[in-house]
Design a protein around this motif. Structure first.
Motif, PDB file in Angstrom:
ATOM      1  N   ALA A 132     177.196 -48.079 -11.936  1.00 44.12           N
ATOM      2  CA  ALA A 132     176.028 -47.737 -11.116  1.00 44.12           C
ATOM      3  C   ALA A 132     176.177 -46.333 -10.552  1.00 44.12           C
ATOM      4  O   ALA A 132     175.210 -45.560 -10.536  1.00 44.12           O
ATOM      5  N   HIS A 133     177.372 -45.979 -10.130  1.00 41.69           N
ATOM      6  CA  HIS A 133     177.596 -44.636  -9.572  1.00 41.69           C
ATOM      7  C   HIS A 133     177.309 -43.564 -10.619  1.00 41.69           C
ATOM      8  O   HIS A 133     176.701 -42.538 -10.307  1.00 41.69           O
ATOM      9  N   ARG A 134     177.732 -43.814 -11.854  1.00 39.91           N
ATOM     10  CA  ARG A 134     177.450 -42.842 -12.926  1.00 39.91           C
ATOM     11  C   ARG A 134     175.941 -42.678 -13.117  1.00 39.91           C
ATOM     12  O   ARG A 134     175.443 -41.573 -13.295  1.00 39.91           O
ATOM     13  N   LEU A 135     175.216 -43.806 -13.077  1.00 42.57           N
ATOM     14  CA  LEU A 135     173.753 -43.761 -13.213  1.00 42.57           C
ATOM     15  C   LEU A 135     173.150 -42.936 -12.085  1.00 42.57           C
ATOM     16  O   LEU A 135     172.345 -42.029 -12.321  1.00 42.57           O
ATOM     17  N   TYR A 136     173.514 -43.233 -10.854  1.00 40.62           N
ATOM     18  CA  TYR A 136     172.936 -42.519  -9.712  1.00 40.62           C
ATOM     19  C   TYR A 136     173.216 -41.024  -9.802  1.00 40.62           C
ATOM     20  O   TYR A 136     172.318 -40.205  -9.586  1.00 40.62           O
ATOM     21  N   GLU A 137     174.432 -40.672 -10.127  1.00 45.26           N
ATOM     22  CA  GLU A 137     174.790 -39.253 -10.203  1.00 45.26           C
ATOM     23  C   GLU A 137     174.052 -38.563 -11.346  1.00 45.26           C
ATOM     24  O   GLU A 137     173.602 -37.423 -11.200  1.00 45.26           O
ATOM     25  N   ARG A 138     173.891 -39.246 -12.468  1.00 43.25           N
ATOM     26  CA  ARG A 138     173.147 -38.665 -13.592  1.00 43.25           C
ATOM     27  C   ARG A 138     171.692 -38.410 -13.206  1.00 43.25           C
ATOM     28  O   ARG A 138     171.070 -37.446 -13.647  1.00 43.25           O
ATOM     29  N   LEU A 139     171.128 -39.266 -12.347  1.00 47.65           N
ATOM     30  CA  LEU A 139     169.736 -39.113 -11.917  1.00 47.65           C
ATOM     31  C   LEU A 139     169.577 -38.089 -10.787  1.00 47.65           C
ATOM     32  O   LEU A 139     168.456 -37.779 -10.400  1.00 47.65           O
ATOM     33  N   GLY A 140     170.681 -37.574 -10.269  1.00 48.32           N
ATOM     34  CA  GLY A 140     170.593 -36.545  -9.239  1.00 48.32           C
ATOM     35  C   GLY A 140     170.952 -36.984  -7.836  1.00 48.32           C
ATOM     36  O   GLY A 140     170.838 -36.197  -6.887  1.00 48.32           O
ATOM     37  N   PHE A 141     171.365 -38.223  -7.662  1.00 49.99           N
ATOM     38  CA  PHE A 141     171.816 -38.674  -6.344  1.00 49.99           C
ATOM     39  C   PHE A 141     173.105 -37.945  -5.993  1.00 49.99           C
ATOM     40  O   PHE A 141     173.924 -37.649  -6.865  1.00 49.99           O
ATOM     41  N   ALA A 142     173.279 -37.669  -4.715  1.00 53.08           N
ATOM     42  CA  ALA A 142     174.503 -37.041  -4.209  1.00 53.08           C
ATOM     43  C   ALA A 142     175.180 -38.001  -3.247  1.00 53.08           C
ATOM     44  O   ALA A 142     174.513 -38.774  -2.546  1.00 53.08           O
ATOM     45  N   ARG A 143     176.489 -37.940  -3.223  1.00 55.29           N
ATOM     46  CA  ARG A 143     177.237 -38.773  -2.277  1.00 55.29           C
ATOM     47  C   ARG A 143     176.885 -38.387  -0.849  1.00 55.29           C
ATOM     48  O   ARG A 143     176.613 -37.224  -0.547  1.00 55.29           O
ATOM     49  N   LEU A 144     176.899 -39.359   0.002  1.00 52.69           N
ATOM     50  CA  LEU A 144     176.599 -39.204   1.426  1.00 52.69           C
ATOM     51  C   LEU A 144     177.765 -39.841   2.203  1.00 52.69           C
ATOM     52  O   LEU A 144     177.608 -40.883   2.851  1.00 52.69           O
TER      53      LEU A 144
END
Length: 164
Positions: A132-144
């Motif tokens: 899931a983390h890989r998906l979010y990061e690929r879509l442009g999500f940044a860690r908070l």
């Protein structure tokens, strides 16, 4: 993915959506040691009263994925603040993985935020949900990282955000 429709869940789909969520979490080992969370995951009717539940339905009418969209301050909000839409309990049936359903559900949440005029989307994810983390990061999500948290001493959740 062309045969999958993303839309609000219908009441007759709540049980199936709950089972998809439990199966997805269980097969990945995310329910181990967390007695009772499966009951929360199955209770789509309660979530639908407090939030918006989206489902991915295949051409045969089977629920193959689901996500819960949450407004800040509501019962299911964990980390969202004013001006942020949150999503939780993203799940894809183990038999339907690899078809882009998780990505389509996530993009549907981003579209929902745009429709509502909410500029940010946030989420918390179990530390071990690497796919899931890989998906979010690929879509442009940044860690908070400043919003990482522990609902229980043995459970670590990490936070992500994206501007829409």
């Amino acid at each position: 993915m062309g045969d999958v429709e993303i839309r609000p869940a219908r009441s007759e789909e709540y049980a199936a959506a709950g089972e998809v969520t439990v199966r997805a979490y269980d097969v990945d080992g995310h329910l181990a040691g967390d007695v009772g969370y499966d009951t929360v995951l199955r209770d789509v009717a309660r979530r639908a009263e407090q939030a918006e539940v989206l489902v991915a339905v295949d051409g045969a009418g089977e629920v193959v994925g689901t996500v819960t969209v949450v407004l800040p301050g509501s019962d299911f909000a964990e980390i969202s603040r004013p001006g942020e839409l949150e999503f939780r309990m993203l799940a894809v049936a183990p038999t339907a993985r690899g078809r882009g359903i998780g990505e389509a559900l996530t993009k549907a949440v981003l579209d929902r935020a745009r429709t509502l005029g909410i500029p940010k989307v946030v989420l918390s994810s179990l530390e071990g949900m690497r796919g899931a983390h890989r998906l979010y990061e690929r879509l442009g999500f940044a860690r908070l990282p400043e919003r990482d948290w522990r609902p229980f001493p043995h459970i670590s959740l990490i936070a992500y955000q994206i501007d829409v």
